[in-house]
Scaffold this active site. Structure first.
Site, PDB file in Angstrom:
ATOM      1  N   GLN A   1     -27.885  25.585  18.354  1.00 46.93           N
ATOM      2  CA  GLN A   1     -28.423  24.257  18.942  1.00 46.93           C
ATOM      3  C   GLN A   1     -27.676  24.012  20.047  1.00 46.93           C
ATOM      4  O   GLN A   1     -26.991  24.787  20.587  1.00 46.93           O
ATOM      5  CB  GLN A   1     -27.841  23.170  17.756  1.00 46.93           C
ATOM      6  CG  GLN A   1     -29.204  23.256  16.479  1.00 46.93           C
ATOM      7  CD  GLN A   1     -28.821  22.124  15.532  1.00 46.93           C
ATOM      8  OE1 GLN A   1     -27.561  21.605  15.314  1.00 46.93           O
ATOM      9  NE2 GLN A   1     -29.883  21.394  15.223  1.00 46.93           N
TER      10      GLN A   1
ATOM     11  N   GLU B   1     -31.839   7.456  10.781  1.00 49.84           N
ATOM     12  CA  GLU B   1     -31.746   8.715  11.453  1.00 49.84           C
ATOM     13  C   GLU B   1     -32.895   8.460  12.724  1.00 49.84           C
ATOM     14  O   GLU B   1     -32.374   9.238  13.953  1.00 49.84           O
ATOM     15  CB  GLU B   1     -32.763   9.836  10.432  1.00 49.84           C
ATOM     16  CG  GLU B   1     -32.701  11.054  11.117  1.00 49.84           C
ATOM     17  CD  GLU B   1     -33.425  12.088   9.838  1.00 49.84           C
ATOM     18  OE1 GLU B   1     -33.473  13.211  10.327  1.00 49.84           O
ATOM     19  OE2 GLU B   1     -33.781  11.596   8.911  1.00 49.84           O
TER      20      GLU B   1
ATOM     21  N   ASP C   1     -37.486  19.002  16.467  1.00 46.99           N
ATOM     22  CA  ASP C   1     -38.194  20.075  15.642  1.00 46.99           C
ATOM     23  C   ASP C   1     -39.571  20.219  15.937  1.00 46.99           C
ATOM     24  O   ASP C   1     -40.022  21.114  16.044  1.00 46.99           O
ATOM     25  CB  ASP C   1     -37.729  19.999  14.025  1.00 46.99           C
ATOM     26  CG  ASP C   1     -36.428  19.817  13.788  1.00 46.99           C
ATOM     27  OD1 ASP C   1     -35.590  19.710  14.559  1.00 46.99           O
ATOM     28  OD2 ASP C   1     -36.254  20.004  12.702  1.00 46.99           O
TER      29      ASP C   1
ATOM     30  N   SER D   1     -24.450  21.968  13.960  1.00 48.53           N
ATOM     31  CA  SER D   1     -23.716  22.254  15.337  1.00 48.53           C
ATOM     32  C   SER D   1     -23.713  21.119  16.443  1.00 48.53           C
ATOM     33  O   SER D   1     -22.631  20.488  16.599  1.00 48.53           O
ATOM     34  CB  SER D   1     -24.385  23.433  15.796  1.00 48.53           C
ATOM     35  OG  SER D   1     -23.728  23.551  17.082  1.00 48.53           O
ATOM     36  N   TRP D   2     -24.867  20.675  16.771  1.00 48.67           N
ATOM     37  CA  TRP D   2     -24.740  19.449  17.616  1.00 48.67           C
ATOM     38  C   TRP D   2     -24.545  18.351  17.059  1.00 48.67           C
ATOM     39  O   TRP D   2     -24.204  17.184  17.635  1.00 48.67           O
ATOM     40  CB  TRP D   2     -26.231  19.447  18.556  1.00 48.67           C
ATOM     41  CG  TRP D   2     -27.285  18.902  18.096  1.00 48.67           C
ATOM     42  CD1 TRP D   2     -27.793  19.078  17.070  1.00 48.67           C
ATOM     43  CD2 TRP D   2     -28.562  18.528  19.191  1.00 48.67           C
ATOM     44  NE1 TRP D   2     -29.203  18.340  16.989  1.00 48.67           N
ATOM     45  CE2 TRP D   2     -29.550  18.108  18.403  1.00 48.67           C
ATOM     46  CE3 TRP D   2     -28.489  18.075  20.524  1.00 48.67           C
ATOM     47  CZ2 TRP D   2     -30.688  17.520  18.631  1.00 48.67           C
ATOM     48  CZ3 TRP D   2     -29.418  17.535  20.924  1.00 48.67           C
ATOM     49  CH2 TRP D   2     -30.512  17.187  20.077  1.00 48.67           C
ATOM     50  N   ASP D   3     -24.671  18.081  15.599  1.00 48.06           N
ATOM     51  CA  ASP D   3     -24.532  16.968  14.968  1.00 48.06           C
ATOM     52  C   ASP D   3     -23.054  16.785  15.257  1.00 48.06           C
ATOM     53  O   ASP D   3     -22.348  15.500  15.520  1.00 48.06           O
ATOM     54  CB  ASP D   3     -24.859  16.972  13.796  1.00 48.06           C
ATOM     55  CG  ASP D   3     -26.325  16.748  13.361  1.00 48.06           C
ATOM     56  OD1 ASP D   3     -26.883  15.663  12.977  1.00 48.06           O
ATOM     57  OD2 ASP D   3     -27.027  17.842  13.596  1.00 48.06           O
TER      58      ASP D   3
ATOM     59  N   TYR E   1     -41.647  12.047  13.365  1.00 48.23           N
ATOM     60  CA  TYR E   1     -40.520  12.793  13.566  1.00 48.23           C
ATOM     61  C   TYR E   1     -40.354  12.919  15.027  1.00 48.23           C
ATOM     62  O   TYR E   1     -40.259  11.699  15.684  1.00 48.23           O
ATOM     63  CB  TYR E   1     -40.733  14.020  13.030  1.00 48.23           C
ATOM     64  CG  TYR E   1     -39.326  14.591  12.509  1.00 48.23           C
ATOM     65  CD1 TYR E   1     -38.267  13.887  11.755  1.00 48.23           C
ATOM     66  CD2 TYR E   1     -38.783  15.925  12.714  1.00 48.23           C
ATOM     67  CE1 TYR E   1     -37.211  14.335  11.611  1.00 48.23           C
ATOM     68  CE2 TYR E   1     -37.642  16.374  12.347  1.00 48.23           C
ATOM     69  CZ  TYR E   1     -36.819  15.767  11.745  1.00 48.23           C
ATOM     70  OH  TYR E   1     -35.497  16.085  11.352  1.00 48.23           O
ATOM     71  N   TRP E   2     -40.378  14.049  15.832  1.00 48.94           N
ATOM     72  CA  TRP E   2     -40.387  13.727  17.227  1.00 48.94           C
ATOM     73  C   TRP E   2     -41.348  13.775  18.076  1.00 48.94           C
ATOM     74  O   TRP E   2     -41.341  14.251  19.216  1.00 48.94           O
ATOM     75  CB  TRP E   2     -39.636  15.391  17.493  1.00 48.94           C
ATOM     76  CG  TRP E   2     -38.091  15.141  17.085  1.00 48.94           C
ATOM     77  CD1 TRP E   2     -37.512  15.611  15.844  1.00 48.94           C
ATOM     78  CD2 TRP E   2     -37.086  14.616  17.839  1.00 48.94           C
ATOM     79  NE1 TRP E   2     -36.159  15.725  15.881  1.00 48.94           N
ATOM     80  CE2 TRP E   2     -35.721  15.252  17.009  1.00 48.94           C
ATOM     81  CE3 TRP E   2     -36.712  14.116  18.966  1.00 48.94           C
ATOM     82  CZ2 TRP E   2     -34.469  14.625  17.420  1.00 48.94           C
ATOM     83  CZ3 TRP E   2     -35.231  13.824  19.377  1.00 48.94           C
ATOM     84  CH2 TRP E   2     -34.402  14.004  18.638  1.00 48.94           C
TER      85      TRP E   2
END
Length: 438
Positions: A119, A407, A181, A45-47, A363-364
């Site tokens: 999202q 990414e 995430d 979605s937000w991609d 990651y985040w």
């Protein structure tokens, strides 16, 4: 600048545009763009919203189709699903369509197999930008007229079904929903969630990232447990015993920003922009409840208790995109301070380098992402600091193509991590190269 330097820069920009365009063309699937061909073989979605910002410079028609495909998978309650699955690729991503079984859920998309989560609402902002890139083509296609009611329904779903705390803020129901995430913002609430889902789960993500770059199996156990609970209750947002409800500053700020875009869209098609401006103002004011004065940043809150999470992350910087946000000067000081850009970071760390949870590879919890850095650049322009925006935009371009459009990257050294040939990285680099300004 010498003529030789100017020529070299022009050649470099031309090469970077070509490289970014090639990624978007390679990841195009006829009516949408996959985030990355290996790890992410469906439509996210937000991609798609971020991709549309860049794809409009390649083909406005494709950018319109990108958003229309997502909007076409809308549920009857108005939600835009986190993932629209490609039936031919169902087994290549987990949790996939066989997990969600969306066709069995009342009110799900009648035309597509989807996830039940959502999202962040970047879509109206993207739709307006796509229109502005080709107004005549957009008008001929009646793009805004057709998109507007679906976008209104999407925002209404969030406002009516997700204000679980009754404070004028929307809640997320899973760490995957804000897109960040395994951010430490979710740790406290997530710790109350069992890590023992009934369904076995695979980890195809580990084939696309190095050791220490992805969430743990225990984290994934909790992610799957929550997904099972949500699915098994027909994705009902009124499940009173659901254990994960968090008010996230990024999700709320982007909804407010997209309400401002909806106001402009309404003006284009002859609808009333006033309700959208009012809702944007209300959300902007409500975000003050997520302000953590000691940290000088917005943070997340446990929806049930209202208790703030004492961790500074990039999510809390995204409210810079809102004109009139309180504490804007303080927020810029935090951005340029030792936790973020003042640490020597080229792009915005996902977690402040001064936080106990910071890890530059995980990651985040530390690495920098191109979409959040792009958002912060947009926000600093809104707040009258184009100097900060220019630095971030230069870094987006400088780090995208040489790392094969990764990414995410190490915030200071720009080391590429995660999967490569990532679509929103290419799209947002392309948008910067085409000179987009807020």
């Amino acid at each position: 600048m010498t003529r030789q330097t100017a020529t070299a820069r022009t050649a470099g920009a031309t090469s970077a545009r070509a490289a970014a365009t090639e990624v978007l063309l390679a990841n195009w699937r006829g009516d949408h763009t996959v985030p990355a061909a290996g790890l992410y073989p469906h439509q996210w979605s937000w991609d798609s919203a971020f991709i549309a910002f860049g794809l409009r410079h390649v083909s406005p028609r494709r950018a319109r189709l990108e958003l229309e495909t997502l909007l076409g998978a809308q549920w009857t309650d108005g939600r835009l699903p986190q993932i629209v699955f490609d039936p031919a690729k169902g087994a290549e991503y987990s949790p996939g369509p066989s997990f969600w079984r969306s066709s069995e859920i009342p009110g799900s998309s009648p035309v597509a197999s989807t996830a039940g989560f959502v999202q962040p609402a970047v879509h109206a902002w993207a739709a307006l930008a796509v229109h502005e890139s080709d107004p005549s083509g957009s008008d001929r296609a009646r793009f805004l007229e057709r998109a507007y009611p679906r976008l209104v329904a999407w925002h209404a779903y969030l406002a009516e079904r997700r204000d679980r705390g009754g404070r004028g803020l929307i809640s997320i129901v899973h760490p995957w929903e804000p897109g960040t995430d395994n951010s430490p913002l979710w740790d406290t609430v997530l710790a109350t969630v069992p890590d023992t889902p009934r369904d076995p789960f695979d980890r195809p993500d580990l084939a696309h990232a190095g050791d220490g770059e992805r969430p743990s199996d225990r984290d994934y156990g909790r992610y799957y447990w929550l997904a099972e609970r949500y699915r098994d209750h027909d994705c009902d947002d009124h499940d009173d015993a659901y254990p994960f409800l968090v008010e996230d500053p990024l999700s709320n700020a982007l909804l407010a920003r997209s309400e401002l875009a909806l106001a402009d869209i309404a003006g284009h098609i002859g609808a009333d922009p006033a309700p959208h401006r009012a809702r944007a103002a209300d959300l902007t004011a409500a975000l003050d409840q997520l302000w953590h004065d000691d940290l000088g940043i917005h943070t997340a809150a446990d929806t049930r208790t209202g208790e703030l999470v004492p961790v500074a992350t990039v999510n809390g910087l995204v409210p810079l995109v809102l004109p009139g946000i309180r504490h804007a000067d303080r927020l810029v000081e935090t951005l340029t301070g030792p936790g973020f850009l003042g640490s020597g970071a080229r792009l915005v760390p996902s977690t402040a380098v001064t936080a106990d949870a910071y890890d530059p590879r995980l990651y985040w919890r530390g690495p920098a992402w191109f979409n959040t850095s792009w958002l912060v650049a947009e926000g600093t322009c809104v707040q009258g600091r184009p100097d900060i925006a220019d630095g971030l935009r230069r870094a987006i371009v400088d780090l995208a193509a040489p790392g094969d459009h990764p990414e995410y990257v190490g915030p200071a050294d720009g080391t590429p991590h995660g999967t490569r040939r990532f679509s929103w990285t290419a799209a947002l680099a392309l948008d910067v190269l085409h000179g987009r300004r807020s």
